[in-house]
Structures are given as C-alpha cells and as structure tokens.
Design an enzyme around this catalytic site. Structure first.
Site, PDB file in Angstrom:
ATOM      1  N   GLU A 253       0.878  -1.178   0.000  1.00 24.83           N
ATOM      2  CA  GLU A 253       0.000   0.000   0.000  1.00 24.83           C
ATOM      3  C   GLU A 253       0.903   1.210   0.000  1.00 24.83           C
ATOM      4  OE1 GLU A 253      -2.812  -0.384   3.145  1.00 24.83           O
ATOM      5  OE2 GLU A 253      -3.365  -2.382   2.469  1.00 24.83           O
TER       6      GLU A 253
ATOM      7  N   CYS B 125      -2.832   8.551   3.623  1.00 24.28           N
ATOM      8  CA  CYS B 125      -2.542   8.161   2.236  1.00 24.28           C
ATOM      9  C   CYS B 125      -3.737   8.414   1.335  1.00 24.28           C
ATOM     10  CB  CYS B 125      -2.158   6.701   2.190  1.00 24.28           C
ATOM     11  SG  CYS B 125      -3.398   5.627   2.891  1.00 24.28           S
TER      12      CYS B 125
HETATM   13  P1  NAD Z   1       8.456   5.207   4.242  1.00 22.84           P
HETATM   14  O1  NAD Z   1       8.373   4.445   2.979  1.00 22.84           O
HETATM   15  O2  NAD Z   1       9.507   6.222   4.399  1.00 22.84           O
HETATM   16  O3  NAD Z   1       8.680   4.208   5.451  1.00 22.84           O
HETATM   17  C1  NAD Z   1       7.794   3.159   5.729  1.00 22.84           C
HETATM   18  C2  NAD Z   1       8.524   2.068   6.470  1.00 22.84           C
HETATM   19  O4  NAD Z   1       9.488   1.464   5.639  1.00 22.84           O
HETATM   20  C3  NAD Z   1       9.262   2.552   7.703  1.00 22.84           C
HETATM   21  O5  NAD Z   1       9.100   1.600   8.727  1.00 22.84           O
HETATM   22  C4  NAD Z   1      10.703   2.597   7.221  1.00 22.84           C
HETATM   23  O6  NAD Z   1      11.637   2.459   8.258  1.00 22.84           O
HETATM   24  C5  NAD Z   1      10.740   1.413   6.288  1.00 22.84           C
HETATM   25  N1  NAD Z   1      11.765   1.438   5.254  1.00 22.84           N
HETATM   26  C6  NAD Z   1      12.296   2.515   4.626  1.00 22.84           C
HETATM   27  N2  NAD Z   1      13.198   2.115   3.687  1.00 22.84           N
HETATM   28  C7  NAD Z   1      13.232   0.762   3.709  1.00 22.84           C
HETATM   29  C8  NAD Z   1      13.943  -0.231   2.991  1.00 22.84           C
HETATM   30  N3  NAD Z   1      14.815   0.092   2.033  1.00 22.84           N
HETATM   31  N4  NAD Z   1      13.727  -1.525   3.280  1.00 22.84           N
HETATM   32  C9  NAD Z   1      12.833  -1.872   4.225  1.00 22.84           C
HETATM   33  N5  NAD Z   1      12.132  -0.990   4.957  1.00 22.84           N
HETATM   34  C10 NAD Z   1      12.314   0.320   4.707  1.00 22.84           C
HETATM   35  O7  NAD Z   1       7.010   5.815   4.482  1.00 22.84           O
HETATM   36  P2  NAD Z   1       6.549   6.775   5.667  1.00 22.84           P
HETATM   37  O8  NAD Z   1       7.198   8.094   5.458  1.00 22.84           O
HETATM   38  O9  NAD Z   1       6.710   6.074   6.969  1.00 22.84           O
HETATM   39  O10 NAD Z   1       4.979   6.889   5.392  1.00 22.84           O
HETATM   40  C11 NAD Z   1       4.433   7.827   4.524  1.00 22.84           C
HETATM   41  C12 NAD Z   1       4.149   7.191   3.185  1.00 22.84           C
HETATM   42  O11 NAD Z   1       3.322   6.056   3.347  1.00 22.84           O
HETATM   43  C13 NAD Z   1       3.401   8.073   2.237  1.00 22.84           C
HETATM   44  O12 NAD Z   1       3.933   7.932   0.932  1.00 22.84           O
HETATM   45  C14 NAD Z   1       1.988   7.521   2.252  1.00 22.84           C
HETATM   46  O13 NAD Z   1       1.215   7.771   1.128  1.00 22.84           O
HETATM   47  C15 NAD Z   1       2.244   6.081   2.424  1.00 22.84           C
HETATM   48  N6  NAD Z   1       1.068   5.406   2.987  1.00 22.84           N
HETATM   49  C16 NAD Z   1       0.296   4.634   2.171  1.00 22.84           C
HETATM   50  C17 NAD Z   1      -0.836   4.009   2.669  1.00 22.84           C
HETATM   51  C18 NAD Z   1      -1.715   3.174   1.794  1.00 22.84           C
HETATM   52  O14 NAD Z   1      -2.563   2.476   2.329  1.00 22.84           O
HETATM   53  N7  NAD Z   1      -1.568   3.207   0.487  1.00 22.84           N
HETATM   54  C19 NAD Z   1      -1.174   4.156   4.001  1.00 22.84           C
HETATM   55  C20 NAD Z   1      -0.372   4.966   4.806  1.00 22.84           C
HETATM   56  C21 NAD Z   1       0.755   5.576   4.284  1.00 22.84           C
HETATM   57  C1  6OH Z   2      -3.621   5.699   5.108  1.00 14.90           C
HETATM   58  O1  6OH Z   2      -3.073   6.637   5.602  1.00 14.90           O
HETATM   59  C2  6OH Z   2      -4.831   5.138   5.582  1.00 14.90           C
HETATM   60  C3  6OH Z   2      -5.114   3.886   5.247  1.00 14.90           C
HETATM   61  C4  6OH Z   2      -6.285   3.280   5.725  1.00 14.90           C
HETATM   62  C5  6OH Z   2      -6.447   1.974   5.774  1.00 14.90           C
HETATM   63  O2  6OH Z   2      -5.478   1.122   5.443  1.00 14.90           O
HETATM   64  C6  6OH Z   2      -7.660   1.413   6.223  1.00 14.90           C
HETATM   65  O3  6OH Z   2      -7.711   0.222   6.364  1.00 14.90           O
HETATM   66  O4  6OH Z   2      -8.616   2.147   6.492  1.00 14.90           O
END
Ligand code: NAD
Ligand code: 6OH
Length: 486
Positions: free
Chosen positions: A254, A288
């Site tokens: 995600e 997100c």
């Molecule tokens: P991020 O990708 O920086 O980090 C997420 C996790 O991955 C952290 O635990 C980090 O330590 C780990 N990580 C980073 N590099 C890695 C690697 N090379 N190998 C393994 N693990 C690694 O994301 P963030 O800043 O924590 O979160 C914000 C992002 O998450 C935004 O882009 C947001 O859109 C996305 N997000 C998506 C959803 C969804 O459901 N689509 C939900 C929430 C957040």
């Molecule tokens: C992202 O920031 C929010 C995601 C939400 C869900 O994954 C959910 O299950 O509602």
C-alpha cells in the site's frame, strides 16, 4: 522518557550492539523515548522465534482456537484502550478524539474482523471420475504463508500495523513487525497484549530501527521471511520489491497517493465542503487517502474555495489532550521541512495562496514543534510539481473544471491511483465516474468510510494487491489442493 526494546519470542530485549535511537515529540521536539535498534542478530532471532512458533504450538492450533485467541487480543486492546491512545498521541501528536474514535478502535477491530472472516470462509471441492470408476475427491485448504515481514509507516501507526497483523495471524502466520522509527510505541505495547492473552511466544515479534542498512532492510533480505507486506512510500516499495525478488517472496504493497477530490455543482454543497475539508486536512494531511488535488465544477468554484478557506482557518492548534484544540503537528521536523519546501515551491510555481503557506505561531515550548498551517492553493498549472507529487501534508490545490470528461482526464493524469472522493447528487454520473477514475477505492459523497470486508489497495504506483476481507486471505495464505483417490 520511555525505554523501548525489541519484542522477540515473547520477551523485551535490547539489541546486542547496544545501539539506540531517540524518538522526539512532534509537539515540542523533546526526546520522549529511547529505542533499541535491532541489527541482523535480532532479526535472525525474531525469524527463528517466528519459525519455531509455526512449527510448534501456534502451527498446531485449529482455526477456532486461533479465532478465540484473536478475539482475546481485540478485547485486551479495548481493556487497555487508554494506554494505546496515550502511546499513539505521544508518538504522533494527533488529537485525542481522532485516536479515540478512529485509529485505536480500528486496531481492535482488525483482530476481531479478520478472525470472523477466516472462520466463515469456505473452500472448494471437486469430485472427479477415474478410470477404475471409483473416482477421486479434490479439496483445497488455505495454509499460512509462513513468517510474514510487516513494515509500517508512521501516519496511523497502530491502525495500519494491525490491519496487517490481524489477518496475518488469523490465517495462521507468524509476524515480524518493523514499526516506523517515528512511531514505535504502540507496536511495542501490543507485545504486552499478546503475552497477556496467551498468544504463543514467537507469533508476534517486533524489531525496531530504520529502513536501509537497518532492521527494515534486514527483514526484507532475510531468507527465512516468506512474504512481505508493506505500507509506505512508493520508492521504498520499489526497494523492498527488489529485495523480495531474491527467493521469490510475495509482496503486498500500500503505497503513496495524489488523490483527486471531485466536486460537481449539483452536490450537497455543505456536505462536500465538510468532506473535502476532512479528506485534505485530517491527521494534519498525513493520510494516504487524502486529497491534495481538488477539482470543483466552475459554477461553484469561488464559493467552494472561500468555504474551505473559512474551515481551514478555524483549526485550533494544540496538544492532543487540550480540549480547546483540534489540530496537531506533523510527525517530525524532517517531515515538516519537506512539507514546507512544497509550500515554497507552490509559490515559485505561481500558486495563489488562498490560506496558510507557513508555520503557525505557537506559545512556549510548542514553538519547537513540527506545526504547519493548513494550506490551500489555486492557480497552478496541471504539470506543477505541487499538483503531481505526494506532499503528505495539510494542503490542497483547487482547480475549476467544466465537464465530466475533462475532470476524468485531469484525475487520471497521475502516476498514482489510490483513491478518490466524488461529490454529486446525480446518481448516474456518480456510477459513470466510479467506473472511469483509475483508482483502487472510490468514495461517493463520503470519504474514509471503511468496511473492513471490502477490498482496499491502490492502482498504478499506489500499490500491489488488495487487502481487506477475503482479499487479505489471498495474500496471507497459500491455497493447497489435496486430491484423494477413493
Ligand atoms: P516510508 O516508505 O519512508 O517508510 C515506511 C517504512 O518502511 C518505515 O518503517 C521505514 O523504516 C521502512 N523502510 C524505509 N526504507 C526501507 C527499505 N529500504 N527496506 C525496508 N524498509 C524500509 O514511508 P513513511 O514516510 O513512513 O509513510 C508515509 C508514506 O506512506 C506516504 O507515501 C503515504 O502515502 C504512504 N502510505 C500509504 C498508505 C496506503 O494504504 N496506500 C497508508 C499509509 C501511508
Ligand atoms: C492511510 O493513511 C490510511 C489507510 C487506511 C487503511 O489502510 C484502512 O484500512 O482504512
């Protein structure tokens, strides 16, 4: 200040290296926790414990027994509700009401709902003819994938982590969770819940640390990890996918979004303003599913921009437990700097700043926190970076449109495809739009209304796979066919 250790085989343990890192409060930048950073030895130990549990007591439980234990987890989270609320508020700085009404209850629900899903899922069977006339019976069974790596973001830490751990355990897997370095506390606390409920040791493990060259990457590289589920940035997903190709491990992703909010002139105006306000600004825009691109049909454009501005300017910044406040900071100074760089870029790209664009004045020690103003822009071109790239802050650009075809093209002109929210009272139009906007999740006259049985995930660069209800089972299990000669 809290000391937070890794949780491996049911025990809280510090890393052998002695390495620790600090977690700072988003409210005032004070250090609030010291966290043990897991190295390869701890990830090894966690994988060993997880494998041991699969081959031991956990792997021997019936579905009904697992389901009962997971109901227990949900109940224990509810019993310790205040502890979870407090831990999550400390890590994220987000208001108590959001934690109490949305994020922490969802954490408990994630165990209950997936226990119910697994209890009620049927399997297929086929009778077949054989040359000797006696026939054979085929039936399929769902078996766990094995040891699942769960790598989590910081924006809704407990909700998003349990959204993966709940179904993974319901399906009989064991997990190694790597919470974000910015939000380690609720994952750590869940270890206490697991022990209190009697979840066998090694089923739920937590290793803390960062991504590259740290616990995150060590999980993705570990040959003993059978599958990886990840929520976070798209480019992190790409790195994880590369690591997972070694050993052909399955992934569920995600990822990021740059979601469009679309408002037609025939919509219920006040409901649309409220809905877009939430979708752009909830959790300080760190969702997100948030809408950083808003398209409003021209006849109501000016009125809509003004109405959203009034709401954005009415937020009250403050501590999560301050009853006079309703708005929190960004997760960290680093993230604040990133968001503010986009605030500057918007101006460079020629935006009209309708409201915000900077940092609010905060009193006393709060002046050191990661606060930014909710910000609305108009007037940018469709190829501006601010309109195309995920900012993950409390901001949106609003642009007028004139026709359904035009707004479909605008919404789809993006590498992401997570979600959209469409506001209209024309039922036929709502369904036409739902079929044409390239996203995994469409809300009509609503936003973030979640039924956990429904498929959740993104199109294009917003993800791979779907989770939710039976879709989670597709990822967290293998289907095995058994053929019995009669
Ligand atoms: P991020 O990708 O920086 O980090 C997420 C996790 O991955 C952290 O635990 C980090 O330590 C780990 N990580 C980073 N590099 C890695 C690697 N090379 N190998 C393994 N693990 C690694 O994301 P963030 O800043 O924590 O979160 C914000 C992002 O998450 C935004 O882009 C947001 O859109 C996305 N997000 C998506 C959803 C969804 O459901 N689509 C939900 C929430 C957040
Ligand atoms: C992202 O920031 C929010 C995601 C939400 C869900 O994954 C959910 O299950 O509602």
């Amino acid at each position: 200040m809290r000391k937070i250790e890794n949780f491996i085989a049911g025990e809280y343990v510090a890393a052998a290296s002695g390495k620790r890192f600090d977690k700072r409060s988003p409210l005032d930048n004070r250090v609030i926790a010291s966290i043990s950073e897991a190295g390869r030895p701890e990830v090894d130990a966690a994988v060993k414990a997880a494998r041991g549990a699969l081959n031991g007591e956990w792997g021997g439980l019936s579905t009904d027994q697992r389901v009962e234990l997971l109901y227990g987890v949900a109940n224990e989270i509810t019993r310790r509700f205040d502890d979870f609320v407090e831990a999550e508020m400390a890590d994220t700085g987000q208001p108590a009401h959001v934690q109490k009404h949305v994020f922490i209850p969802r954490g408990a629900a994630n165990f209950k709902v997936f226990a119910d899903v697994i209890k009620n899922v049927a399997s297929e069977s086929f009778q077949m003819a054989t040359p000797d006339g006696r026939g054979a019976l085929n039936y399929s069974m769902r078996v766990p994938k094995g040891v699942v790596g769960v790598i989590c973001p910081w924006n809704a830490p407990f909700m998003l982590m349990t959204w993966k751990v709940g179904p993974a355990l319901a399906c009989g897997n064991t997990v190694i969770v790597k919470p974000s370095e910015e939000s380690p506390q609720t994952a750590a606390l869940l270890g206490e819940v697991m022990n209190a409920v009697g979840i066998p040791k090694g089923v739920y493990n937590v290793v803390h640390g960062f991504g590259p060259d740290s616990a995150g990457e060590f999980i993705t590289q570990h040959p003993g990890v059978n599958a990886i589920t990840f929520t976070g940035e798209t480019r992190t997903g790409a790195a994880i996918m590369k690591a997972a190709s070694e050993g052909m491990r399955d992934v569920s992703f995600e990822l990021g979004g740059k979601n469009a909010g679309i408002v037609f002139a025939d919509a219920d105006f006040d409901a649309a303003v409220d809905g877009i306000f939430r979708s752009a600004f909830l959790n300080s825009g760190q969702v997100c599913l948030g809408t950083e691109r808003v398209y409003v049909e021209r006849p109501i454009f000016e009125r809509f921009v003004q109405a959203l501005k009034v709401k954005a300017e009415a937020v009250k910044f403050g501590r999560p437990d301050d009853h006079n406040a309703n708005y929190g900071p960004l997760i960290s100074q680093e993230h604040r700097d990133k968001v503010l760089s986009y605030y500057r870029k918007a101006v460079e790209e020629g935006a009209t700043v309708v409201t915000g664009g900077g940092v609010p004045e905060m009193p006393g020690e709060l002046a050191e926190g990661s606060w930014v103003q909710p910000t609305i822009w108009t007037g940018l071109s469709d190829d501006a970076a601010v309109v195309r790239e995920e900012i993950f802050g409390p901001c949106c650009h609003i642009r007028p449109f004139d026709s359904e075809n035009e707004v479909v093209a605008l919404a789809n002109d993006n590498v992401y495809g997570l979600s959209t929210t469409i506001w209209t009272n024309d039922l036929a139009r709502a369904h036409r739009m739902a079929a044409r906007v390239e996203v995994g999740i469409t809300w009509i006259n609503s936003w973030f209304l979640r039924d956990l049985r429904t498929p959740f995930g993104g199109s294009k660069q917003s993800g791979i796979g779907r989770e939710g209800g039976v879709h989670s089972l597709e990822f967290y299990t293998e289907t095995r066919n058994v053929c019995v000669k009669l």
